[in-house]
Design a protein around this motif. Structure first.
Motif, PDB file in Angstrom:
ATOM      1  N   ALA A 221      12.526  30.115 -44.999  1.00 50.38           N
ATOM      2  CA  ALA A 221      13.341  28.992 -44.527  1.00 50.38           C
ATOM      3  C   ALA A 221      13.788  28.109 -45.689  1.00 50.38           C
ATOM      4  CB  ALA A 221      12.550  28.167 -43.516  1.00 50.38           C
ATOM      5  N   ASP A 222      12.897  27.878 -46.650  1.00 50.00           N
ATOM      6  CA  ASP A 222      13.261  27.059 -47.806  1.00 50.00           C
ATOM      7  C   ASP A 222      14.294  27.776 -48.677  1.00 50.00           C
ATOM      8  OD1 ASP A 222      11.589  25.083 -46.965  1.00 50.00           O
ATOM      9  OD2 ASP A 222      10.044  25.399 -48.486  1.00 50.00           O
ATOM     10  N   HIS A 228      22.095  27.393 -48.988  1.00 50.56           N
ATOM     11  CA  HIS A 228      23.175  26.625 -48.358  1.00 50.56           C
ATOM     12  C   HIS A 228      23.788  25.609 -49.314  1.00 50.56           C
ATOM     13  CE1 HIS A 228      25.400  24.510 -45.241  1.00 50.56           C
ATOM     14  NE2 HIS A 228      24.825  23.383 -45.615  1.00 50.56           N
ATOM     15  N   VAL A 229      22.981  25.040 -50.234  1.00 48.15           N
ATOM     16  CA  VAL A 229      23.502  23.978 -51.107  1.00 48.15           C
ATOM     17  C   VAL A 229      23.981  24.504 -52.467  1.00 48.15           C
ATOM     18  CG1 VAL A 229      22.019  22.282 -50.001  1.00 48.15           C
ATOM     19  CG2 VAL A 229      21.263  23.341 -52.145  1.00 48.15           C
ATOM     20  N   LEU A 230      23.732  25.765 -52.770  1.00 50.84           N
ATOM     21  CA  LEU A 230      24.173  26.285 -54.072  1.00 50.84           C
ATOM     22  C   LEU A 230      25.688  26.209 -54.260  1.00 50.84           C
ATOM     23  CD1 LEU A 230      21.807  29.360 -54.640  1.00 50.84           C
ATOM     24  CD2 LEU A 230      21.806  27.177 -55.882  1.00 50.84           C
ATOM     25  N   VAL A 300      21.395  33.912 -50.157  1.00 50.58           N
ATOM     26  CA  VAL A 300      22.022  33.459 -51.402  1.00 50.58           C
ATOM     27  C   VAL A 300      23.275  34.278 -51.674  1.00 50.58           C
ATOM     28  CG1 VAL A 300      21.743  33.252 -53.901  1.00 50.58           C
ATOM     29  CG2 VAL A 300      19.870  32.603 -52.380  1.00 50.58           C
ATOM     30  N   THR A 301      23.164  35.581 -51.529  1.00 49.21           N
ATOM     31  CA  THR A 301      24.314  36.457 -51.744  1.00 49.21           C
ATOM     32  C   THR A 301      25.459  36.078 -50.808  1.00 49.21           C
ATOM     33  OG1 THR A 301      22.818  38.241 -52.370  1.00 49.21           O
ATOM     34  CG2 THR A 301      25.072  38.857 -51.832  1.00 49.21           C
ATOM     35  N   GLN A 302      25.109  35.808 -49.551  1.00 48.23           N
ATOM     36  CA  GLN A 302      26.137  35.432 -48.579  1.00 48.23           C
ATOM     37  C   GLN A 302      26.771  34.088 -48.940  1.00 48.23           C
ATOM     38  OE1 GLN A 302      24.707  35.281 -44.564  1.00 48.23           O
ATOM     39  NE2 GLN A 302      26.715  34.830 -43.688  1.00 48.23           N
TER      40      GLN A 302
END
Length: 312
Positions: A221-222, A228-230, A300-302
């Motif tokens: 989850a983390d 999401h914020v990258l 992250v890839t998405q």
């Protein structure tokens, strides 16, 4: 990576860190450039070359001052803060004592880099007599970190800071390398950049190891929350707005006609790289994300799909 088995690099730091091994560098009064032409596209525009080439050295000196100012902000206000908090065990992500010792060597290095940069600013001022214009109070990273942290859950803000600093330390290392190899630039400044690069290579590895450890221990989850914020971080980190504003300010201080000034403004506005996978820093950033393990996480890839290279 098992952080419990972390081996400190402090012995290597004692032998090789530039604060331990380098003499003071003195600026040469020769005909070499003080700043690379390729790093200040304003002086390479058609309008500048044709209409006001006599202002080239002024623009390069002011660009060097901005570069020094950026280094001081980066080293003392951002990297120093994160490394110092880790060293003093004030970071929400826990690290063993050996990591904390290495973090303090980063603090010492970065503050020394800032000292050397300010010394070069003073030497340049003494040699040229050119006073710095008003310099920016922020750099891209000092806007990117809080923007990303503001969108992350409170318990992940230190982790976002860790990853953001690691991205910056890994991308700046390659940028510094190109600077240090430009033979058109004064030897002392190339030496300054080579010294900086020597330390930053060690720093990049340090931050990558810490992020590897964090990412392996973070919950799914983390990881998804950070993914999401990258893109928010990258959109602020890779922007050209601060450089564009500085260049527009520079143009206002040139003794040129209003028509030439307008043409220069128009050309500066077109100089920005698009914030996509084609941005010059993205290759280095993607390499870091691969080595640290982040790109092995589907979320992250998405999230970074727009920044990733298209498969052949």
């Amino acid at each position: 990576m098992n952080i419990a088995n972390y081996t400190s690099t402090v012995d290597d730091w004692e032998r090789r860190a530039t604060i331990r091994t380098r003499p003071r560098r003195l600026l040469e009064n020769d005909d070499k450039l003080i700043y690379p032409l390729c790093r200040q596209p304003l002086v390479l525009t058609a309008t500048f070359v044709e209409q006001c080439p006599q202002w080239r050295d002024f623009v390069l000196v002011q660009s060097f001052y901005k570069f020094i100012n950026d280094v001081v902000i980066f080293e003392t206000e951002i990297v120093d803060k994160t490394a110092r908090n880790i060293a003093k065990n004030r970071f929400s992500v826990p690290f063993p004592f050996a990591c904390r010792v290495d973090a303090m060597t980063v603090v010492v290095d970065e503050d020394y880099h800032a000292l050397v940069a300010l010394d070069f600013l003073q030497q340049t001022l003494d040699m040229t007599g050119v006073q710095p214009l008003d310099l920016p109070a922020h750099i891209e990273l000092s806007r990117a970190l809080p923007a990303a942290q503001a969108q992350a859950p409170a318990h992940l803000r230190d982790a976002v800071e860790l990853i953001g600093v690691a991205i910056a330390e890994n991308s700046v290392t390659h940028d510094v390398a190109a600077f240090s190899k430009d033979n058109s630039v004064k030897a002392s400044i190339r030496g300054l950049m080579a010294d900086h690069l020597f330390d930053e290579g060690r720093h990049a590895q340090f931050w990558t190891r810490l992020v590897q450890h964090y990412w392996q221990t973070a919950s799914p989850a983390d990881r998804d929350s950070i993914a999401h914020v990258l893109p928010i971080f990258l959109s602020h980190y890779l922007t050209n707005d601060l450089q564009k504003n500085f260049d527009l300010q520079l143009i206002e201080h040139l003794d040129i006609s209003s028509s030439v000034r307008g043409a220069l403004r128009d050309e500066v506005i077109t100089l920005a790289f698009p914030i996509t996978g084609q941005h010059p820093l993205m290759g280095n950033i993607i390499n870091f994300l691969q080595h640290s393990g982040l790109l092995h996480t589907p979320s992250v890839t998405q999230a970074l799909n727009d920044y990733l290279p298209v498969p052949a």
